[in-house]
Design an enzyme around this catalytic site. Structure first.
Site, PDB file in Angstrom:
ATOM      1  N   ASP A 122      -1.447   9.433   1.689  1.00  0.00           N
ATOM      2  CA  ASP A 122      -0.988   9.613   3.043  1.00  0.00           C
ATOM      3  C   ASP A 122      -0.562   8.143   3.512  1.00  0.00           C
ATOM      4  O   ASP A 122      -0.123   7.456   2.504  1.00  0.00           O
ATOM      5  CB  ASP A 122      -2.338   9.679   3.875  1.00  0.00           C
ATOM      6  N   ASP A 136      -1.138   5.116   6.167  1.00  0.00           N
ATOM      7  CA  ASP A 136      -2.195   4.592   7.122  1.00  0.00           C
ATOM      8  C   ASP A 136      -1.494   3.570   8.059  1.00  0.00           C
ATOM      9  O   ASP A 136      -0.819   2.412   7.494  1.00  0.00           O
ATOM     10  CB  ASP A 136      -3.178   3.862   6.308  1.00  0.00           C
ATOM     11  N   ASP A 167      -2.836   8.280   8.809  1.00  0.00           N
ATOM     12  CA  ASP A 167      -3.945   7.771   9.685  1.00  0.00           C
ATOM     13  C   ASP A 167      -3.698   6.778  10.383  1.00  0.00           C
ATOM     14  O   ASP A 167      -2.852   5.826  10.140  1.00  0.00           O
ATOM     15  CB  ASP A 167      -5.013   7.583   8.481  1.00  0.00           C
TER      16      ASP A 167
END
Ligand code: DCP
Ligand code: MG
Length: 430
Positions: free
Chosen positions: A204, A206, A354
């Site tokens: 992902d 962040d 995120d």
């Protein structure tokens, strides 16, 4: 003369946060084997066992050379009986039977496949496995009621399991920056997680968001999310509010407060046409801009195709350029997208992102707590408690003996409070 005897005499500190652990190291075969066993333990919810394998792997990652024989490991910390046995086996036979058995076991494969669905943890995956569900397709057919996160996880399963590249992270960073600055000028956006440690890919992306005027960041996340949604950048989002209150008498709690900041778990829709060209809502992405990494501003240079024939590459003020995702990864993305259930090839991919918002006074703690690696964070907290009688969280550092919070405005200051040598992000890959 025995090769590498010096390894045995070098004294290696036992906490990972006392060591430099670079991304590239000399013992990949050994650490890969131990990581499989750690993963298997974590999937079986045996946390202690998982940590033991992770600590052993982290020790090997920090060694300055390749381990060729078990005798070189004498005197080194963090190597438990089980880990040592596996290491010896790999050194002697090239493979470990336990690792091979694990890798090929139905349960391990199924648990990996099921927890690979966004929104599915080990507990849920285990329950499904016991019902005979081994793959995402089995789950789809089962007719189970899924929550919103799991439905999105299933829908974008293949794409979310493709690594996110650095250029994709940079492209997402530019979108996040536009969103944040549209609703709060002067806010600062920092790339955190694995990319800040120098990783070239991640599961992902962040980001940590803050504002130098304490208080201005309050309520920021819903506004950022609305902006992103209005522009069509979000496929999924779940925002949680800030639930951290600095209590005057109680110390910051160490384990459970990763999620006490305003936080948004999301899936972005990142445009990439079949050649991988960025065509974000018609506007071309400005590249070569600065994204703060926390080590001072750093300019990333993703692979560029200059669309303006009048711009020279040495121009001090680059004009808008087009970001291109090239090579194997672009092909793999097109392959997955081209084979997605719904239709033909499409011009975007799903990426897990995120977002975390921190008040300025907690920024250094949030930065340190969100840069990772997970084991490095765990070891920092363990060091703080056991060696310094302090409690470290992503919000604060509390000194139990002096019964007070210790302020810090940089990671360097936190390491100093903890009596640790400063370890830069690129050496926190434990
Ligand atoms: N983190 C943590 N504990 C959690 C969640 C996060 O310590 N429960 C911290 C450490 C992680 C960072 O946040 O490094 C980001 O979490 P990721 O799961 O995104 O991990 P990475 O970014 O390190 O790895 P990846 O490249 O797989 O995204
Ligand atoms: Mg990450």
């Amino acid at each position: 003369e025995k090769p590498g005897l010096e390894l045995a005499v070098v004294s290696v500190p036992s906490y990972a946060c006392q060591r430099h652990t670079p991304l590239l190291h000399h013992n990949i075969t050994l650490t890969d084997a131990l990581s499989i066993l750690a993963e298997n333990a974590e999937l079986g919810e045996n946390e202690g066992r998982g940590v033991a394998f992770r600590r052993a792997a982290a020790l090997l990652k920090s060694l300055p050379q390749e381990v060729r024989g078990a005798e070189q490991l004498r005197g080194l910390p963090c190597l438990g009986e089980h880990s040592l046995r596996v290491i010896k086996e790999v050194l002697e036979d090239g493979v470990s039977l336990e690792v091979e058995t694990t890798t090929h076991s139905e349960q391990f494969k199924a648990m990996k496949a099921l927890t690979g669905i966004f929104g599915v943890g080990a507990k849920t995956a285990d329950r499904w496995f016991r019902e005979g569900i081994h793959t995402p397709s089995d789950l789809q057919r089962s007719g189970h009621t899924l929550n919103r996160a799991q439905r999105a996880g299933l829908q974008y399963y293949d794409e979310l399991n493709l690594p996110v590249t650095k250029s994709e992270a940079v492209a997402i960073g530019q979108i996040v920056e536009r969103a944040v600055h549209a609703v709060l000028p002067g806010a600062e956006i920092t790339l955190i997680g694995g990319f800040r440690r120098g990783k070239q890919t991640g599961h992902d992306v962040d980001f940590l968001i803050t504002h130098p005027d304490e208080g201005r960041e309050e309520g920021l996340m819903p506004k950022v999310v609305s902006w992103l949604e209005a522009q069509g950048f979000l496929l999924y989002q779940k925002t949680t509010g800030n639930s951290y209150l600095e209590s005057k008498e109680g110390p910051a709690r160490p384990a459970s407060n990763m999620d006490r900041f305003e936080r948004c778990f999301s899936i972005f829709r990142l445009s990439t046409d079949n050649e991988g060209r960025e065509i974000q809502t018609g506007r071309e992405i400005q590249t070569g801009r600065e994204i703060q990494t926390g080590d001072g501003p750093q300019t990333y240079s993703p692979t560029l195709t200059n669309t303006d024939p009048h711009t020279h590459s040495d121009s001090p003020h680059p004009l808008p350029q087009t970001l291109v995702v090239v090579g194997d990864h672009a092909q793999k993305v097109s392959w997955v997208l081209g084979h997605s259930q719904c239709s033909g090839p499409r011009s975007w991919r799903a990426v897990r992102v995120d977002l975390v918002v921190s008040p300025y006074s907690q920024f250094a703690f949030a930065l340190l707590g969100w840069t990772g690696s997970k084991l490095f964070e765990r070891e920092l907290r363990r060091w703080a408690v056991h060696e310094k009688a302090m409690t470290l969280s992503s919000h604060a550092l509390y000194d139990r003996k002096r019964t007070q919070y210790l302020r810090a405005s940089s990671e360097e200051e936190i390491f100093a409070h903890l009596g640790l040598e400063y370890i830069p992000p690129c050496d926190r890959n434990a």
